[in-house]
Design a protein around this motif. Structure first.
Motif, mmCIF file in Angstrom:
data_model
loop_
_atom_site.group_PDB
_atom_site.id
_atom_site.type_symbol
_atom_site.label_atom_id
_atom_site.label_comp_id
_atom_site.label_asym_id
_atom_site.label_seq_id
_atom_site.Cartn_x
_atom_site.Cartn_y
_atom_site.Cartn_z
ATOM 1 N N GLU A 1 36.032 8.912 32.374
ATOM 2 C CA GLU A 1 35.183 9.483 31.329
ATOM 3 C C GLU A 1 35.978 9.796 30.071
ATOM 4 O O GLU A 1 35.494 9.647 28.961
ATOM 5 C CB GLU A 1 34.495 10.755 31.839
ATOM 6 N N GLY A 2 37.218 10.239 30.237
ATOM 7 C CA GLY A 2 37.987 10.653 29.069
ATOM 8 C C GLY A 2 38.688 9.518 28.363
ATOM 9 O O GLY A 2 38.851 9.544 27.147
ATOM 10 N N THR A 3 39.122 8.474 29.108
ATOM 11 C CA THR A 3 39.917 7.419 28.493
ATOM 12 C C THR A 3 39.107 6.201 28.092
ATOM 13 O O THR A 3 39.540 5.409 27.277
ATOM 14 C CB THR A 3 41.025 6.961 29.459
ATOM 15 N N THR A 4 37.936 6.021 28.640
ATOM 16 C CA THR A 4 37.143 4.847 28.330
ATOM 17 C C THR A 4 36.567 4.940 26.925
ATOM 18 O O THR A 4 35.992 5.941 26.546
ATOM 19 C CB THR A 4 35.982 4.689 29.342
ATOM 20 N N VAL A 5 36.726 3.859 26.141
ATOM 21 C CA VAL A 5 36.082 3.784 24.835
ATOM 22 C C VAL A 5 34.594 3.585 25.082
ATOM 23 O O VAL A 5 34.177 2.583 25.653
ATOM 24 C CB VAL A 5 36.659 2.626 23.997
ATOM 25 N N LYS A 6 33.798 4.554 24.673
ATOM 26 C CA LYS A 6 32.380 4.543 25.020
ATOM 27 C C LYS A 6 31.549 3.700 24.063
ATOM 28 O O LYS A 6 30.487 3.218 24.435
ATOM 29 C CB LYS A 6 31.845 5.976 25.052
ATOM 30 N N ASN A 7 32.026 3.564 22.820
ATOM 31 C CA ASN A 7 31.237 2.872 21.810
ATOM 32 C C ASN A 7 32.015 1.677 21.259
ATOM 33 O O ASN A 7 33.101 1.854 20.697
ATOM 34 C CB ASN A 7 30.882 3.821 20.659
ATOM 35 N N PHE A 8 31.468 0.478 21.436
ATOM 36 C CA PHE A 8 32.069 -0.688 20.786
ATOM 37 C C PHE A 8 31.046 -1.819 20.705
ATOM 38 O O PHE A 8 30.027 -1.829 21.402
ATOM 39 C CB PHE A 8 33.361 -1.137 21.476
ATOM 40 N N GLU A 9 31.338 -2.768 19.817
ATOM 41 C CA GLU A 9 30.497 -3.935 19.603
ATOM 42 C C GLU A 9 31.357 -5.180 19.698
ATOM 43 O O GLU A 9 32.552 -5.148 19.396
ATOM 44 C CB GLU A 9 29.820 -3.891 18.227
ATOM 45 N N LEU B 1 25.207 -31.563 35.742
ATOM 46 C CA LEU B 1 23.812 -31.604 36.186
ATOM 47 C C LEU B 1 22.913 -30.812 35.246
ATOM 48 O O LEU B 1 21.765 -31.176 35.002
ATOM 49 C CB LEU B 1 23.703 -31.040 37.606
ATOM 50 N N TYR B 2 23.448 -29.695 34.728
ATOM 51 C CA TYR B 2 22.671 -28.893 33.784
ATOM 52 C C TYR B 2 23.609 -27.966 33.030
ATOM 53 O O TYR B 2 24.702 -27.637 33.514
ATOM 54 C CB TYR B 2 21.592 -28.057 34.488
ATOM 55 N N GLN B 3 23.188 -27.522 31.836
ATOM 56 C CA GLN B 3 23.993 -26.560 31.091
ATOM 57 C C GLN B 3 23.133 -25.819 30.067
ATOM 58 O O GLN B 3 22.095 -26.310 29.617
ATOM 59 C CB GLN B 3 25.159 -27.239 30.386
ATOM 60 N N THR B 4 23.586 -24.631 29.756
ATOM 61 C CA THR B 4 22.931 -23.809 28.735
ATOM 62 C C THR B 4 23.989 -22.933 28.077
ATOM 63 O O THR B 4 24.992 -22.569 28.708
ATOM 64 C CB THR B 4 21.816 -22.944 29.349
ATOM 65 N N GLU B 5 23.779 -22.611 26.805
ATOM 66 C CA GLU B 5 24.736 -21.827 26.031
ATOM 67 C C GLU B 5 23.992 -20.762 25.233
ATOM 68 O O GLU B 5 22.818 -20.934 24.889
ATOM 69 C CB GLU B 5 25.517 -22.718 25.059
ATOM 70 N N LYS B 6 24.704 -19.700 24.913
ATOM 71 C CA LYS B 6 24.139 -18.683 24.043
ATOM 72 C C LYS B 6 25.253 -17.929 23.330
ATOM 73 O O LYS B 6 26.380 -17.828 23.821
ATOM 74 C CB LYS B 6 23.252 -17.703 24.821
ATOM 75 N N ILE B 7 24.929 -17.411 22.151
ATOM 76 C CA ILE B 7 25.816 -16.551 21.378
ATOM 77 C C ILE B 7 25.086 -15.230 21.182
ATOM 78 O O ILE B 7 23.948 -15.204 20.698
ATOM 79 C CB ILE B 7 26.165 -17.179 20.016
ATOM 80 N N SER B 8 25.738 -14.141 21.585
ATOM 81 C CA SER B 8 25.072 -12.838 21.585
ATOM 82 C C SER B 8 25.908 -11.796 20.857
ATOM 83 O O SER B 8 27.142 -11.873 20.828
ATOM 84 C CB SER B 8 24.815 -12.368 23.023
ATOM 85 N N GLN B 9 25.212 -10.821 20.315
ATOM 86 C CA GLN B 9 25.841 -9.629 19.754
ATOM 87 C C GLN B 9 25.579 -8.476 20.708
ATOM 88 O O GLN B 9 24.422 -8.123 20.973
ATOM 89 C CB GLN B 9 25.261 -9.310 18.375
ATOM 90 N N TYR B 10 26.659 -7.886 21.254
ATOM 91 C CA TYR B 10 26.532 -6.776 22.189
ATOM 92 C C TYR B 10 26.875 -5.465 21.506
ATOM 93 O O TYR B 10 27.835 -5.388 20.732
ATOM 94 C CB TYR B 10 27.472 -6.959 23.384
ATOM 95 N N SER B 11 26.090 -4.448 21.815
ATOM 96 C CA SER B 11 26.399 -3.084 21.393
ATOM 97 C C SER B 11 26.425 -2.204 22.634
ATOM 98 O O SER B 11 25.484 -2.236 23.440
ATOM 99 C CB SER B 11 25.340 -2.558 20.416
ATOM 100 N N ILE B 12 27.507 -1.442 22.789
ATOM 101 C CA ILE B 12 27.631 -0.520 23.908
ATOM 102 C C ILE B 12 27.868 0.865 23.329
ATOM 103 O O ILE B 12 28.915 1.128 22.728
ATOM 104 C CB ILE B 12 28.771 -0.921 24.849
ATOM 105 N N VAL B 13 26.879 1.729 23.449
ATOM 106 C CA VAL B 13 26.933 3.072 22.874
ATOM 107 C C VAL B 13 26.631 4.066 23.992
ATOM 108 O O VAL B 13 25.536 4.055 24.563
ATOM 109 C CB VAL B 13 25.925 3.233 21.717
ATOM 110 N N ASN B 14 27.625 4.922 24.294
ATOM 111 C CA ASN B 14 27.477 5.912 25.363
ATOM 112 C C ASN B 14 27.017 5.260 26.666
ATOM 113 O O ASN B 14 26.104 5.736 27.333
ATOM 114 C CB ASN B 14 26.514 7.022 24.940
#
Length: 751
Positions: A42-50, A102-115
């Motif tokens: 809880e204390g060392t983990t960065v809680k907010n990042f993108e 046989l098959y494939q799929t791709e994606k580009i995403s923007q992640y937000s992690i807040v608390n």
């Protein structure tokens, strides 16, 4: 709280500044290191990042492992071998897989992690063969995102995290030799499930920073009917003194299974396995197939992170995600050279178009909901055929206009005819969309039809498509109503669906009944009602797509509220009454595949309430003297031993507890689902004397029944048995027993 903060500061200082403790840490047992990691998490983990993530999933095989030989298959007849056919499947498979996946799929995403709350915005995606992606795919949980989740998910299966208090009781930890990552000393700890835990087959390695006690690398694997392996690499951030995601890889291969296994919503099928390691056993094509997922993380930011807007959406698919924007793809493809990728897109695109697979998926989605599309009109399959004791055989035809006519306007309606009562019924509705993202619709409708008495439904409940609905089969007490309705449907409140409406109805009971109110007997009457109905799923996760909002992860409990009130004096309303309804739905699935379901309802009607608008406790039993004569079809959440029209209440509480066991694999064709069920209901009725010419009882002493269900015993048909006991038990023993057939169709889309 102050003591904990003081302890954390002192403990961190000791770890960072004392060479004596550093020397001692070399001998600290693995479990103690895990405890420290949990304590400092809880204390060392960065809680907010993108960050931005590029993900690619392929279904493929390694052509070097495939011999590609052509087999001759012989049959023996009269001691003489005769060539039956030439099997070239392995040869053809190697030829194809050498050129493409046989098959494939791709994606580009923007992640937000807040608390610790996650939100994914899909900026771009391409899925082989499809102009519009299958949005349900984005809801699949292949592997953990950060490594600090309370539960790890691998290929849609949940496991207890080894970095958790529960994990300490589930796993054995072994300290291995230290290593160096990013020029930092790393403690390596292997973990595996305790011998007593047969359901948890997760094992792997935890790479923990010797100073910061957070994850520097994570390796996970699970072996069973499918074999899964995941590797998460992190990069150390000097400024934040924390390891942030760098890349991850996942591989899924065939495991040991006696029957064909379908995973990812039945998208992938692995054939049954005899023995992968026996050279005498001929291998099938699916023995070579593997699913690979690779993700690279870019542009990580930990400062000035915006709060996640509390709209209840965990995944959002951008309107422009399917547009061909080469610039955004080139930016992320620099490290993903794959000579078989482009031929895969070309080949699959041609195949999907030739076989009109995209069109078939669209039709399939609508059939599941009960519609069949023809041009701009979706025919509603639920109106085609029904039966009850009042109407006899009921034929109907209806449907709704679809997006080909308009995305912002719908016309819906149906026409039905009963062979026994000889009357036509129907409905017509016009609806216009007010707001796209919140799916807010405004509509007006007119209906002339019959309804079961005292069976109050929640307006928010969707009309579920059933090929056969057994419960109405034996109902004979209905009322006719002509109803004008104005309504608003919306999902504007996060994690809710709501309906607000006002109705004006002329009601005529189709059985011998009259209602006394203020000295006057009513055999027909008018009601003007305003209703608010809300379904709230606070723990579910949702996806926002260009086609609307989808509940991608159903979590419980769920709550449903409904309030109804008559408007005295408006549009010739006859009675002044109101109703309050509440439903609590809880389901809990365990790793052992056992499932507990609990349902509770509380309903209260007050004022001048006619019988048509009371509560009947959902009975489903015929009042006949022999058990065999009472055999019909079981309902859903209904009292199987309670006779139709036996009890009525204006105050009602209902409880149902069900323990569903794992499927019993008796044979490939025989896989029933066994459940134990207990139901309890209690009610009361004010002013029973107002209801004339109709005999019934009240339920102050309560009603209890218990039994079992053996569903899908023979494909869709099963068997149930229930016993009635308690204060309302009947004198004759056999009258308390209800034997029923059940009809339950598993389309593979259940949660």
């Amino acid at each position: 709280m102050i003591f904990r903060k003081f302890f954390f500061i002192v403990f961190t200082a000791l770890i960072g500044g004392s060479t004596k403790i550093k020397a001692q840490e070399q001998t600290i047992p693995a479990q103690e290191i895990i405890k420290k990691t949990i304590l400092l998490k809880e204390g060392t983990t960065v809680k907010n990042f993108e960050f931005t993530a590029y993900n690619k999933v392929i279904v493929t095989a390694n052509p070097e492992l495939i011999k590609g030989k052509i087999d001759s298959i012989f049959i023996t007849k009269r001691r003489k071998k005769t060539l039956k056919k030439i099997d070239s499947s392995e040869y053809n498979f190697k030829k194809i897989i050498s050129k493409q996946h046989l098959y494939q799929t791709e994606k580009i995403s923007q992640y937000s992690i807040v608390n610790r709350q996650n939100k994914e915005i899909i900026l771009a995606t391409r899925m082989a063969g499809f102009k519009e992606p299958i949005y349900e795919y984005f809801a699949l949980h292949l592997q953990p995102l950060t490594g600090y989740e309370k539960k790890f998910t691998l290929a849609e299966k949940d496991f207890i995290s080894p970095i958790s208090k529960r994990g300490l009781t589930q796993y054995d930890y072994t300290r291995l030799e230290n290593t160096i990552l990013n020029q930092r000393k790393i403690i390596v700890i292997a973990f595996k499930p305790k011998a007593s835990n047969k359901n948890n087959k997760l094992s792997g390695k935890l790479y923990i920073d010797e100073k910061q006690f957070n994850l520097a690398k994570l390796e996970l694997q699970s072996e069973g009917i499918i074999n899964v392996k995941a590797v998460h690499d992190y990069q150390y951030n000097e400024e934040k003194q924390f390891w942030l995601p760098l890349k991850s890889a996942l591989t899924i291969k065939k495991g040991k299974n006696k029957t064909p296994i379908k995973i990812f919503g039945q998208l992938i099928t692995f054939d049954n396995t005899e023995d992968l390691f026996d050279p005498e056993v001929k291998r099938t094509v699916s023995d070579y197939i593997e699913i690979k997922s690779k993700t690279n993380y870019y542009k990580l930011r930990t400062d000035s992170i915006k709060k996640i807007f509390r709209d209840g959406i965990s995944v959002e698919v951008s309107e422009k995600s399917t547009e061909k924007r080469e610039a955004i793809w080139q930016e992320h493809l620099q490290d993903t050279i794959d000579l078989r990728s482009n031929p895969t897109y070309v080949s699959i695109d041609s195949l999907v178009e030739a076989k009109r697979i995209e069109n078939k998926i669209t039709i399939g989605r609508k059939i599941i909901k009960g519609y069949y599309p023809l041009s701009f009109f979706d025919f509603d399959l639920r109106y085609l055929f029904k039966y009850n004791n009042y109407e006899g055989i009921r034929f109907g035809l209806g449907g709704v206009t679809n997006e080909k006519l308009s995305k912002d306007y719908k016309i819906e309606g149906y026409l039905a005819y009963g062979t026994k009562d000889g009357f036509f019924k129907g409905m017509i509705s016009n609806v216009v969309r007010l707001h796209k993202k919140s799916e807010t619709w405004l509509g007006v409708s007119y209906k002339d039809d019959v309804s079961e008495i005292a069976n109050t439904n929640f307006e928010i409940d969707k009309k579920v498509f059933k090929i056969y609905d057994p419960r109405p089969f034996n109902i004979s007490t209905f009322y006719n109503h002509e109803t004008w309705r104005g309504f608003v449907e919306s999902k504007i409140i996060p994690k809710t669906e709501s309906v607000f409406q006002i109705t004006q109805s002329y009601i005529e009971p189709k059985f011998n009944y009259s209602f006394e109110n203020h000295g006057k007997l009513y055999t027909d009457f008018r009601t003007t009602l305003v209703t608010a109905s809300v379904q709230w799923n606070p723990f579910s996760n949702y996806m926002q797509t260009p086609r609307g909002k989808i509940e991608i992860e159903k979590r419980y409990p769920k709550f449903t509220f409904q309030f109804t009130k008559s408007l005295p004096g408006l549009w010739r309303n006859n009675f002044d009454f109101g109703k309050i309804d509440f439903r609590f739905d809880l389901q809990k699935k365990f790793n052992s595949n056992h499932k507990i379901l609990f349902l509770a309802e509380a309903q209260y009607a007050f004022g001048e309430v006619p019988l048509t608008h009371l509560y009947n406790h959902s009975p489903n039993n015929l009042n006949k003297d022999k058990i065999l004569k009472r055999i019909t079809f079981a309902g859903r959440d209904s009292f199987e031993t309670m006779y139709f029209n036996e009890f009525f209440s204006n105050k009602l509480a209902f409880f149902q507890l069900e323990h569903q066991f794992p499927k019993l694999y008796i044979s490939r064709q025989l896989k029933p689902v066994f459940s134990l069920v207990t139901r309890y209901g209690i009610g009361d009725l004010d002013h029973k004397e107002r209801h004339k010419d109709f005999a019934f009882k009240t339920l102050e002493k309560g009603f209890m029944e218990s039994g079992f269900e053996l569903n899908q015993l023979f494909k869709i048909v099963g068997f149930t048995a229930f016993y009635r006991y308690g204060p309302n038990q009947l004198p004759n023993f056999e009258d308390n027993i209800a034997l029923k057939l059940s009809v339950q169709i598993d389309l593979g889309f259940n949660n």
